[in-house]
Scaffold this active site. Sequence first.
Site, PDB file in Angstrom:
ATOM      1  N   ASP A  73       0.841   1.047   2.287  1.00 53.70           N
ATOM      2  CA  ASP A  73      -0.182   1.996   2.714  1.00 53.70           C
ATOM      3  C   ASP A  73      -1.513   1.570   2.087  1.00 53.70           C
ATOM      4  OD1 ASP A  73      -1.381   4.556   3.566  1.00 53.70           O
ATOM      5  OD2 ASP A  73      -1.238   5.088   1.441  1.00 53.70           O
ATOM      6  N   ASP A  75      -4.928   3.876   1.708  1.00 55.81           N
ATOM      7  CA  ASP A  75      -5.727   4.841   0.959  1.00 55.81           C
ATOM      8  C   ASP A  75      -4.985   5.374  -0.265  1.00 55.81           C
ATOM      9  OD1 ASP A  75      -7.516   4.441   2.971  1.00 55.81           O
ATOM     10  OD2 ASP A  75      -7.260   6.404   3.906  1.00 55.81           O
TER      11      ASP A  75
END
Length: 323
Positions: A73, A75
């Site tokens: 991922d 963020d």
Amino acid sequence: MAVLRRLTQARRSSNERSALAGEAAAAAAEAALRAAPEGAPEPDAAKPGKAPKAPAENHTPDPDDPRAAAFFDCDNTILRGAAIFYLGVGLYRRGFLTRRDIARFAWQQAWFRLHGAEDPDHISDAKQSALGIVAGKPTADLEAICEEIFEDVVADKIWPGTRALVQMHLDAGQRVWLVTAAPLEVARIIARRLGMTGALGTVAEARDGHYTGRLVGDLLHGPAKAAAVRALARRERLDLDRCAAYSDSANDIPMLSLVGHPYVVNPDGALRRHARAQGWRVRDFRTGRKAARVGLPAAAALGVLAGAAAAGVALSRRRRRDA
């Protein structure tokens, strides 16, 4: 692609839109991989000094395992904060947008935080407004703006600990993929800067080099990320039991649950509790206090869409100024 276009034009359920978004992201990632030169990509972001060492007690990737990969991922997992936030700041600093341009999106995010629930009308309004603004704009313009903005961001905002985990998989000869709800144009830049194999991101439909004003499926968020990973694994003949995935958000539990080596990085409270219950490994690279959360479902979706709207405003103004 003809099938994808027909599905895009039809009214589909949330699950079908997630599946379509995942297939589109995987198809774009595979196409980019096939177009790239032979050999592992080299990171082109400056890396001062020696690369940080990966934390202890990680699983040891099997060297040169052709059926293993790692999925990260973006963020608050790799990047401090949200990629779309940096895009908006970059556009603002370049004079491409004003407070009025983003005020409505900010109000909708604030509404969610106050009420603790998504307003479907707000989500629909944000998505349609953003897509309407970018419709007809050249894809090359957005790519150039993103490249300029993220030139410095990646070097300055990466968590060193997560960067070391990325390198650990690269050093083992594994393919490493960024998986994010951010626009694919942004995702590819960040992945390239880190020397990753490629990126899975939200795909905006384009024809003849111009945005049509529609997404292919939906945002690559939550279940759509899992669909993208599953689709890419099928295309690349990966064994998900041999793969690893890393995320900070409970929204990514579907993706983390797919792989044999799930890690949670800088987790939110819900993901931390889930990880403890499942026996998943936790890595927290934050110091002093917990980072402010920006990954709430509606806020994440609206943030992506607000960034797309901001990009559209920037493109429109730049084209008028150059005319």
